[in-house]
Design an enzyme around this catalytic site. Structure first.
Site, PDB file in Angstrom:
ATOM      1  N   THR A 249      -1.332   6.084  -1.638  1.00 43.95           N
ATOM      2  CA  THR A 249      -0.567   4.919  -2.084  1.00 43.95           C
ATOM      3  C   THR A 249      -1.371   3.986  -2.961  1.00 43.95           C
ATOM      4  O   THR A 249      -2.608   3.953  -2.901  1.00 43.95           O
ATOM      5  CB  THR A 249      -0.041   4.129  -0.871  1.00 43.95           C
ATOM      6  OG1 THR A 249       0.856   3.111  -1.312  1.00 43.95           O
ATOM      7  CG2 THR A 249      -1.168   3.509  -0.080  1.00 43.95           C
TER       8      THR A 249
ATOM      9  N   ASN B 144       0.641   1.060  -3.118  1.00 47.20           N
ATOM     10  CA  ASN B 144       1.656   0.136  -2.620  1.00 47.20           C
ATOM     11  C   ASN B 144       2.884   0.161  -3.525  1.00 47.20           C
ATOM     12  O   ASN B 144       3.529   1.200  -3.626  1.00 47.20           O
ATOM     13  CB  ASN B 144       1.120  -1.277  -2.416  1.00 47.20           C
ATOM     14  CG  ASN B 144       1.976  -2.077  -1.434  1.00 47.20           C
ATOM     15  OD1 ASN B 144       2.640  -1.503  -0.572  1.00 47.20           O
ATOM     16  ND2 ASN B 144       1.969  -3.380  -1.551  1.00 47.20           N
TER      17      ASN B 144
ATOM     18  N   THR C  12       4.282   5.125  -3.492  1.00 44.93           N
ATOM     19  CA  THR C  12       3.447   5.889  -2.567  1.00 44.93           C
ATOM     20  C   THR C  12       3.853   7.337  -2.835  1.00 44.93           C
ATOM     21  O   THR C  12       4.855   7.606  -3.486  1.00 44.93           O
ATOM     22  CB  THR C  12       3.683   5.475  -1.089  1.00 44.93           C
ATOM     23  OG1 THR C  12       3.256   4.123  -0.925  1.00 44.93           O
ATOM     24  CG2 THR C  12       2.890   6.335  -0.106  1.00 44.93           C
TER      25      THR C  12
END
Length: 555
Positions: free
Chosen positions: A381, A383, A363
């Site tokens: 982001t 992830n 992120t």
């Protein structure tokens, strides 16, 4: 394996406002992205236009952490109107989502499908959110704001050590998919820092968005190529999933603490609720006059209680009814404070149960203040590192793996150790809960724009940054300070290696705390404006060698 890079402090430039000059300040995780934002401001853009330039440039040069195939949450302050607003460009589940795709035969979570490949990817929100921001709050057309990113993708750049390390780390998964291999491992070898890395496919997608706006991504040839590639690799996306995506504008959470106003992220971020709950608990505690052991004790106990509520109640506000009045109430916080034992750790098992590997470091976050006082705090982001590691064919778009942020298997932890229940269960069209916590801290004479990556640690990093700012620390001190973290489960305090004296650690252990010594985490980017001296300062986390916080005069 996670990549939290330790390196030298980033370059900082400080410049004072005078009657003849106005300054802008940007802090981001990559020097090229910061320069892209400054270029856009020089062309007459405002903080929102600069944010679009930074975000899209990061999609090119920092794909391990964000990109067109991911999402973002952003706070915007309009200096002319005094209005603060929140842009929700979080990813959402495709309509055909099925929990069966993420469960092994024995009922355990299938981490391969939730983290790798097209089943791991939610419908991206970034392009829609950026186009929405440009149209409603920007001054420049997208073709101007996206120009730096297009140039970087066309002309090429040298990968940072962090990107090169991420590619090497994910090489096995990248190697499953031809487009991923072609993009990140040309010639069959992971890109290295000395390579000139070009991204012509993403450049073309950026050009299409620059010309057509969000429809250039969510309909037409780009969308068709992404859906074709996803389905061919076993995913479930449809053209209707993409066409139905919309960015949402929501009302930020506001909480008062120690004479400052904290403006932060509402759901589907869990971060703002947790930060507000923690500050409400701490409001009745004299942290400043406590010794270090008891200050940490009360911080940790407030974190523990907020994360318990995070796991129990929070989800997508368009799908879930949440007890926000209770969670944000100072009276509720009073009761939680009374449950803290002054000389003993509270075991998480003593609290009512909530439906909890190491927190991830990917992120990205950036902070911007322009010459007119407009502000953007934006966290983007995909992830975990390089998201799903799946590039959607000739679109050049690296897809996220945000489906893992849903409670795919009730009562089982996700990649960040967080447990969720029905409030965060996957449903078609629903947005997964996020820890992203872009925030403003506003005082009488000083204000800060703050945020960080770091998975579940985002929440505690931002909290500790807010407290440091309120204690009078400057931007560089805020980003450099050592960190602690507790998230209810696992029931331990994560302590940044070497940050606490042996006697403090000993006393915390005697109070009943388990201490987990960890290497550094996070990549905070902060901008501070001291209005009493009219000086802006910007700082990027010294733990990362890629970032740049910069202040520049704009005439």
């Amino acid at each position: 394996m996670l990549f939290a890079v330790l390196a030298t402090t980033c370059l900082l430039a400080h410049a004072a406002d005078t009657a003849h000059t106005k300054t802008v300040a940007i802090a981001s995780a990559n020097a090229a992205a910061t320069e892209a934002g400054l270029e856009t401001l020089r062309k007459g853009g405002n903080a929102v236009d600069a944010a679009i330039a930074v975000a899209t440039s990061l999609s090119v040069v920092q794909p391990e952490a964000s990109g067109l195939g991911g999402g973002f949450l952003a706070l915007i302050h309009n200096a002319a109107t005094g209005k603060d607003t929140f842009i929700d460009a979080r990813e959402m589940a495709p309509q055909a989502v099925s929990t069966a795709d993420y469960v092994n035969k024995d009922g355990s979570p299938n981490r391969d499908t939730s983290l790798n490949g097209p089943l791991a990817a939610g419908i991206p929100g970034s392009p829609a959110g950026l186009a929405y921001m440009a149209k409603k709050y920007g001054k420049l057309p997208l073709k101007v704001s996206l120009a730096p990113a297009i140039r970087l993708a066309d002309e090429g750049f040298h990968p940072t050590r962090s990107l090169a390390a991420s590619i090497k780390h994910r090489a096995d998964v990248l190697g499953r998919y031809p487009a991923s291999s072609a993009k990140f491992m040309p010639g069959g070898n992971p890109a290295v820092s000395t390579d000139l890395f070009r991204d012509p496919d993403q450049a073309q997608t950026l050009k299409t968005i620059a010309e057509k706006g969000a429809p250039g991504f969510y309909t037409g040839i780009v969308a068709e190529e992404m859906v074709r590639a996803v389905k061919a690799a076993g995913g479930t996306w449809t053209m209707a999933d993409l066409a139905s995506y919309r960015a949402h504008e929501r009302t930020p959470i506001t909480v008062d603490y120690a004479g400052y106003k904290v403006i932060t992220a509402p759901p589907p971020s869990s971060g703002g609720v947790a930060v507000a709950e923690i500050l409400n608990i701490l409001r009745g505690i004299d942290l400043k006059n406590m010794d270090q052991v008891h200050r940490i004790h009360y911080l940790v106990e407030a974190m523990r209680r907020a994360f318990r509520d995070h796991n129990e109640y929070l989800g997508d506000p368009d799908f879930v009814s949440m007890p926000m009045d209770m969670l944000l109430s100072p009276f509720y916080a009073d009761g939680l404070r009374q449950s803290i034992l002054p000389e003993r750790a509270t075991s998480s098992s003593w609290l009512p149960a909530a439906h909890a590997p190491e927190p991830g470091m990917h992120t990205t976050h950036f902070s911007i203040i322009d010459k007119d006082g407009n502000m953007v705090s934006m966290t983007c982001t995909v992830n975990t590192t390089l998201g799903s590691a799946f590039v959607a064919g000739k679109s050049g778009v690296l897809l996220n793996n945000e489906m893992d942020d849903f409670a795919l298997v009730a009562g089982k932890p996700n990649a960040f150790g967080l447990i969720g229940g029905s409030a965060n269960a996957p449903v078609g069209g629903k947005r997964m809960l996020s820890s992203m916590t872009p925030s403003f801290v506003i005082g009488k004479d000083r204000l800060a724009v703050i945020g960080s990556p770091g998975g579940s640690t985002i929440i505690t990093q931002v909290l500790e940054g807010i407290l440091a700012f309120i204690d009078g620390k400057n931007a560089g001190e805020i980003t450099a300070q050592k960190r602690i973290h507790h998230q209810y489960l696992p029931d331990r305090i994560d302590v940044e290696s070497g940050s606490l004296p042996a006697d403090v650690l000993g006393k915390l252990k005697a109070m009943g705390y388990e201490i987990n010594d960890r290497e550094s985490w996070g990549n905070m980017n902060v901008v501070v404006w001291d209005k009493s001296t009219n000086v802006k300062s910007a700082a990027s986390d010294p733990r990362s060698h890629d970032g740049l916080g910069k202040v520049e005069s704009i005439h």
